[in-house]
Design a protein around this motif. Structure first.
Motif, PDB file in Angstrom:
ATOM      1  N   LYS A   4       2.291   7.128   2.094  1.00  0.00           N
ATOM      2  CA  LYS A   4       3.406   6.275   2.503  1.00  0.00           C
ATOM      3  C   LYS A   4       3.113   4.787   2.269  1.00  0.00           C
ATOM      4  O   LYS A   4       4.022   3.991   2.140  1.00  0.00           O
ATOM      5  CB  LYS A   4       3.679   6.544   3.995  1.00  0.00           C
ATOM      6  CG  LYS A   4       4.831   5.811   4.580  1.00  0.00           C
ATOM      7  CD  LYS A   4       5.009   6.249   6.022  1.00  0.00           C
ATOM      8  CE  LYS A   4       5.902   5.298   6.776  1.00  0.00           C
ATOM      9  NZ  LYS A   4       6.085   5.675   8.161  1.00  0.00           N
ATOM     10  N   VAL A   5       1.852   4.428   2.212  1.00  0.00           N
ATOM     11  CA  VAL A   5       1.473   3.023   2.040  1.00  0.00           C
ATOM     12  C   VAL A   5       1.979   2.516   0.688  1.00  0.00           C
ATOM     13  O   VAL A   5       1.874   3.219  -0.320  1.00  0.00           O
ATOM     14  CB  VAL A   5      -0.061   2.877   2.153  1.00  0.00           C
ATOM     15  CG1 VAL A   5      -0.509   1.469   1.865  1.00  0.00           C
ATOM     16  CG2 VAL A   5      -0.506   3.290   3.557  1.00  0.00           C
ATOM     17  N   PRO A   6       2.545   1.312   0.633  1.00  0.00           N
ATOM     18  CA  PRO A   6       3.127   0.803  -0.621  1.00  0.00           C
ATOM     19  C   PRO A   6       2.182   0.838  -1.813  1.00  0.00           C
ATOM     20  O   PRO A   6       2.613   1.052  -2.935  1.00  0.00           O
ATOM     21  CB  PRO A   6       3.504  -0.639  -0.272  1.00  0.00           C
ATOM     22  CG  PRO A   6       3.735  -0.617   1.195  1.00  0.00           C
ATOM     23  CD  PRO A   6       2.758   0.384   1.744  1.00  0.00           C
ATOM     24  N   LEU A   7       0.884   0.683  -1.600  1.00  0.00           N
ATOM     25  CA  LEU A   7      -0.059   0.673  -2.713  1.00  0.00           C
ATOM     26  C   LEU A   7       0.034   1.961  -3.533  1.00  0.00           C
ATOM     27  O   LEU A   7       0.015   1.920  -4.760  1.00  0.00           O
ATOM     28  CB  LEU A   7      -1.485   0.464  -2.189  1.00  0.00           C
ATOM     29  CG  LEU A   7      -2.567   0.357  -3.244  1.00  0.00           C
ATOM     30  CD1 LEU A   7      -2.299  -0.832  -4.169  1.00  0.00           C
ATOM     31  CD2 LEU A   7      -3.931   0.221  -2.584  1.00  0.00           C
ATOM     32  N   ALA A   8       0.163   3.096  -2.859  1.00  0.00           N
ATOM     33  CA  ALA A   8       0.265   4.376  -3.577  1.00  0.00           C
ATOM     34  C   ALA A   8       1.541   4.423  -4.416  1.00  0.00           C
ATOM     35  O   ALA A   8       1.535   4.875  -5.561  1.00  0.00           O
ATOM     36  CB  ALA A   8       0.227   5.540  -2.587  1.00  0.00           C
ATOM     37  N   THR A   9       2.629   3.935  -3.859  1.00  0.00           N
ATOM     38  CA  THR A   9       3.897   3.935  -4.598  1.00  0.00           C
ATOM     39  C   THR A   9       3.841   2.964  -5.767  1.00  0.00           C
ATOM     40  O   THR A   9       4.295   3.279  -6.872  1.00  0.00           O
ATOM     41  CB  THR A   9       5.062   3.600  -3.657  1.00  0.00           C
ATOM     42  OG1 THR A   9       5.124   4.615  -2.651  1.00  0.00           O
ATOM     43  CG2 THR A   9       6.388   3.556  -4.405  1.00  0.00           C
ATOM     44  N   TRP A  10       3.291   1.780  -5.549  1.00  0.00           N
ATOM     45  CA  TRP A  10       3.194   0.802  -6.650  1.00  0.00           C
ATOM     46  C   TRP A  10       2.347   1.357  -7.782  1.00  0.00           C
ATOM     47  O   TRP A  10       2.674   1.177  -8.957  1.00  0.00           O
ATOM     48  CB  TRP A  10       2.602  -0.504  -6.148  1.00  0.00           C
ATOM     49  CG  TRP A  10       3.457  -1.236  -5.169  1.00  0.00           C
ATOM     50  CD1 TRP A  10       4.799  -1.108  -4.989  1.00  0.00           C
ATOM     51  CD2 TRP A  10       3.012  -2.187  -4.220  1.00  0.00           C
ATOM     52  NE1 TRP A  10       5.217  -1.925  -3.967  1.00  0.00           N
ATOM     53  CE2 TRP A  10       4.157  -2.608  -3.479  1.00  0.00           C
ATOM     54  CE3 TRP A  10       1.780  -2.724  -3.893  1.00  0.00           C
ATOM     55  CZ2 TRP A  10       4.073  -3.553  -2.465  1.00  0.00           C
ATOM     56  CZ3 TRP A  10       1.708  -3.654  -2.881  1.00  0.00           C
ATOM     57  CH2 TRP A  10       2.841  -4.058  -2.182  1.00  0.00           C
ATOM     58  N   HIS A  11       1.256   2.036  -7.446  1.00  0.00           N
ATOM     59  CA  HIS A  11       0.390   2.623  -8.467  1.00  0.00           C
ATOM     60  C   HIS A  11       1.169   3.686  -9.241  1.00  0.00           C
ATOM     61  O   HIS A  11       1.114   3.745 -10.477  1.00  0.00           O
ATOM     62  CB  HIS A  11      -0.861   3.203  -7.816  1.00  0.00           C
ATOM     63  CG  HIS A  11      -1.830   3.785  -8.789  1.00  0.00           C
ATOM     64  ND1 HIS A  11      -2.406   3.030  -9.790  1.00  0.00           N
ATOM     65  CD2 HIS A  11      -2.318   5.049  -8.929  1.00  0.00           C
ATOM     66  CE1 HIS A  11      -3.209   3.786 -10.502  1.00  0.00           C
ATOM     67  NE2 HIS A  11      -3.166   5.023  -9.998  1.00  0.00           N
ATOM     68  N   ARG A  12       1.908   4.535  -8.529  1.00  0.00           N
ATOM     69  CA  ARG A  12       2.720   5.563  -9.191  1.00  0.00           C
ATOM     70  C   ARG A  12       3.743   4.935 -10.123  1.00  0.00           C
ATOM     71  O   ARG A  12       3.925   5.359 -11.263  1.00  0.00           O
ATOM     72  CB  ARG A  12       3.412   6.439  -8.161  1.00  0.00           C
ATOM     73  CG  ARG A  12       4.336   7.482  -8.801  1.00  0.00           C
ATOM     74  CD  ARG A  12       5.055   8.325  -7.770  1.00  0.00           C
ATOM     75  NE  ARG A  12       5.837   7.576  -6.822  1.00  0.00           N
ATOM     76  CZ  ARG A  12       7.078   7.117  -7.047  1.00  0.00           C
ATOM     77  NH1 ARG A  12       7.666   7.337  -8.206  1.00  0.00           N
ATOM     78  NH2 ARG A  12       7.734   6.459  -6.121  1.00  0.00           N
ATOM     79  N   LEU A  13       4.437   3.881  -9.654  1.00  0.00           N
ATOM     80  CA  LEU A  13       5.441   3.228 -10.482  1.00  0.00           C
ATOM     81  C   LEU A  13       4.823   2.602 -11.724  1.00  0.00           C
ATOM     82  O   LEU A  13       5.425   2.605 -12.798  1.00  0.00           O
ATOM     83  CB  LEU A  13       6.191   2.178  -9.672  1.00  0.00           C
ATOM     84  CG  LEU A  13       7.098   2.736  -8.573  1.00  0.00           C
ATOM     85  CD1 LEU A  13       7.618   1.599  -7.691  1.00  0.00           C
ATOM     86  CD2 LEU A  13       8.250   3.522  -9.170  1.00  0.00           C
ATOM     87  N   GLN A  14       3.642   2.058 -11.577  1.00  0.00           N
ATOM     88  CA  GLN A  14       2.946   1.463 -12.727  1.00  0.00           C
ATOM     89  C   GLN A  14       2.637   2.531 -13.772  1.00  0.00           C
ATOM     90  O   GLN A  14       2.767   2.299 -14.967  1.00  0.00           O
ATOM     91  CB  GLN A  14       1.667   0.770 -12.261  1.00  0.00           C
ATOM     92  CG  GLN A  14       0.967   0.020 -13.371  1.00  0.00           C
ATOM     93  CD  GLN A  14      -0.289  -0.671 -12.858  1.00  0.00           C
ATOM     94  OE1 GLN A  14      -0.922  -0.207 -11.916  1.00  0.00           O
ATOM     95  NE2 GLN A  14      -0.625  -1.770 -13.479  1.00  0.00           N
TER      96      GLN A  14
END
Length: 148
Positions: free
Chosen positions: A136-146
């Motif tokens: 849920k932490v934004p870092l995981a989502t940002w990494h996925r989006l990258q």
């Protein structure tokens, strides 16, 4: 000696200073109009609607709710406060225009990527940031989006 409130105070009771609060939630968005009466806030109205996926649609819906709450008031609110889903957002292009729908933490798309991260690295991240390491932490989502 009269105990009646002065005219300015009586007018303030009919026409209080107002503010708008907007809560953009995972499921629903709420827009509230608050008035200040004798130093205490009081809810004057609230609108709630399902949070849309499209950023432009969300903006239009929030503005429509604000207009609906304030259109009959004698004056505009003095402030607007906005709270939103902390782990969600909108990807923007170089001109700050949305390039897709809201990216919600509830989507779960980052979970497989998160599960592949070394447990020691997750522990180190949590210790360094003070934030539990979860998909849920934004870092995981940002990494996925990258990666996408």
């Amino acid at each position: 000696m009269s105990t009646a409130a002065p005219p300015a105070f009586r007018d303030r009771q009919r026409d209080p200073i107002t503010t708008i609060g907007v809560d953009i939630g995972s499921t629903n968005t709420k827009v509230a109009l608050l008035g200040l009466f004798e130093g205490s806030p009081r809810e004057l109205g609230i609108r709630s609607f399902r949070t849309p996926d499209a950023p432009a649609e969300l903006g239009r819906a929030v503005l429509a709710a604000i207009h609906g709450l304030t259109s009959t008031r004698p004056r505009s609110p003095v402030a607007v406060g906005i709270a939103s889903m902390a782990e969600s957002g909108v990807v923007l292009d170089d001109d700050a225009r949305p390039v897709g729908p809201l990216v919600r933490w509830t989507a779960g798309a980052s979970a497989p990527l998160f599960d592949a991260i070394d447990a020691n690295a997750l522990r180190d991240l949590a210790e360094a940031t003070g934030v539990p390491a979860t998909p849920k932490v934004p870092l995981a989502t940002w990494h996925r989006l990258q990666l996408e």
